[in-house]
Motif scaffolding. Structure first.
Motif, PDB file in Angstrom:
ATOM      1  N   UNK A   1       0.819  -1.211   0.000  1.00 11.05           N
ATOM      2  CA  UNK A   1       0.000   0.000   0.000  1.00 11.05           C
ATOM      3  C   UNK A   1       0.858   1.267   0.000  1.00 11.05           C
ATOM      4  N   UNK A   2       1.868   1.306   0.855  1.00  5.87           N
ATOM      5  CA  UNK A   2       2.686   2.514   0.936  1.00  5.87           C
ATOM      6  C   UNK A   2       3.510   2.699  -0.332  1.00  5.87           C
ATOM      7  N   UNK A   3       4.020   1.617  -0.894  1.00  7.23           N
ATOM      8  CA  UNK A   3       4.811   1.725  -2.121  1.00  7.23           C
ATOM      9  C   UNK A   3       3.928   2.151  -3.290  1.00  7.23           C
ATOM     10  N   UNK A   4       2.736   1.557  -3.398  1.00  5.38           N
ATOM     11  CA  UNK A   4       1.812   1.950  -4.469  1.00  5.38           C
ATOM     12  C   UNK A   4       1.393   3.408  -4.328  1.00  5.38           C
ATOM     13  N   UNK A   5       1.147   3.837  -3.105  1.00  8.94           N
ATOM     14  CA  UNK A   5       0.745   5.230  -2.895  1.00  8.94           C
ATOM     15  C   UNK A   5       1.878   6.185  -3.282  1.00  8.94           C
ATOM     16  N   UNK A   6       3.096   5.849  -2.870  1.00  2.00           N
ATOM     17  CA  UNK A   6       4.239   6.706  -3.214  1.00  2.00           C
ATOM     18  C   UNK A   6       4.415   6.786  -4.723  1.00  2.00           C
ATOM     19  N   UNK A   7       4.262   5.670  -5.413  1.00  2.00           N
ATOM     20  CA  UNK A   7       4.373   5.667  -6.878  1.00  2.00           C
ATOM     21  C   UNK A   7       3.260   6.502  -7.511  1.00  2.00           C
ATOM     22  N   UNK A   8       2.064   6.426  -6.941  1.00  2.00           N
ATOM     23  CA  UNK A   8       0.939   7.218  -7.442  1.00  2.00           C
ATOM     24  C   UNK A   8       1.254   8.710  -7.340  1.00  2.00           C
ATOM     25  N   UNK A   9       1.791   9.132  -6.191  1.00  2.00           N
ATOM     26  CA  UNK A   9       2.144  10.543  -6.007  1.00  2.00           C
ATOM     27  C   UNK A   9       3.293  10.933  -6.940  1.00  2.00           C
ATOM     28  N   UNK A  10       4.260  10.040  -7.124  1.00  2.00           N
ATOM     29  CA  UNK A  10       5.334  10.322  -8.087  1.00  2.00           C
ATOM     30  C   UNK A  10       4.754  10.567  -9.472  1.00  2.00           C
ATOM     31  N   UNK A  11       3.753   9.767  -9.848  1.00  2.00           N
ATOM     32  CA  UNK A  11       3.105   9.945 -11.143  1.00  2.00           C
ATOM     33  C   UNK A  11       2.405  11.289 -11.248  1.00  2.00           C
ATOM     34  N   UNK A  12       1.740  11.717 -10.167  1.00  2.00           N
ATOM     35  CA  UNK A  12       1.082  13.024 -10.178  1.00  2.00           C
ATOM     36  C   UNK A  12       2.093  14.157 -10.299  1.00  2.00           C
ATOM     37  N   UNK A  13       3.207  14.022  -9.605  1.00  2.00           N
ATOM     38  CA  UNK A  13       4.241  15.063  -9.661  1.00  2.00           C
ATOM     39  C   UNK A  13       4.836  15.132 -11.061  1.00  2.00           C
ATOM     40  N   UNK A  14       5.116  13.973 -11.642  1.00  2.00           N
ATOM     41  CA  UNK A  14       5.691  13.940 -12.992  1.00  2.00           C
ATOM     42  C   UNK A  14       4.708  14.441 -14.046  1.00  2.00           C
ATOM     43  N   UNK A  15       3.417  14.151 -13.835  1.00  2.00           N
ATOM     44  CA  UNK A  15       2.403  14.560 -14.813  1.00  2.00           C
ATOM     45  C   UNK A  15       2.007  16.016 -14.644  1.00  2.00           C
ATOM     46  N   UNK A  16       2.491  16.649 -13.613  1.00  2.00           N
ATOM     47  CA  UNK A  16       2.178  18.041 -13.313  1.00  2.00           C
ATOM     48  C   UNK A  16       0.663  18.243 -13.194  1.00  2.00           C
TER      49      UNK A  16
END
Length: 118
Positions: free
Chosen positions: A4-19
């Motif tokens: 859960x924590x790894x998936x959530x962190x990856x999700x936020x990384x995706x939001x940051x990268x996608x601006x």
């Protein structure tokens, strides 16, 4: 919890990268998730430290007066302690990464607010 924590962190990384656009909502939601994971980290720290203390006590007892029961107890506690340490390590590192993510979100939010003021 690890997935859960790894998936959530990856999700936020995706939001940051996608601006993403709604940085205020993302920042608020991210702080809530950080709070949940910090609570989980605290609970696992308490459990890990408790098992470490019990392991040390059982090893001391096994050294002072060895019995098969004390040897087995020491081994069992060691077997349980290793996954607890691993899990706590993962929680700690992922939460540290989430702090960095929050800093990036705050920078994007500040940049957007500065751009809208001009």
């Amino acid at each position: 919890m690890e997935k859960r924590i790894i998936n959530y962190r990856r999700y936020i990384d995706g939001l940051i990268d996608a601006d993403a656009s709604d940085w205020e909502k993302i920042a608020g939601d991210h702080l809530v998730q950080i709070g949940f994971f910090q609570h989980e980290r605290l609970v696992h720290l308490i459990v890990t430290v408790t098992f470490a203390i019990l392991e040390m006590l059982s090893v001391c007892m096994a050294i002072l007066s060895f019995t098969p029961f004390m040897g087995a107890l020491s081994l069992l506690l060691l077997i349980l302690l290793i996954p607890y340490i691993r899990h706590y390590y993962i929680l700690e590192n992922e939460i540290q990464r989430m702090y960095t993510q929050y800093d990036k979100i705050a920078e994007k939010l500040a940049a957007r607010q500065a751009g809208s003021e001009v």
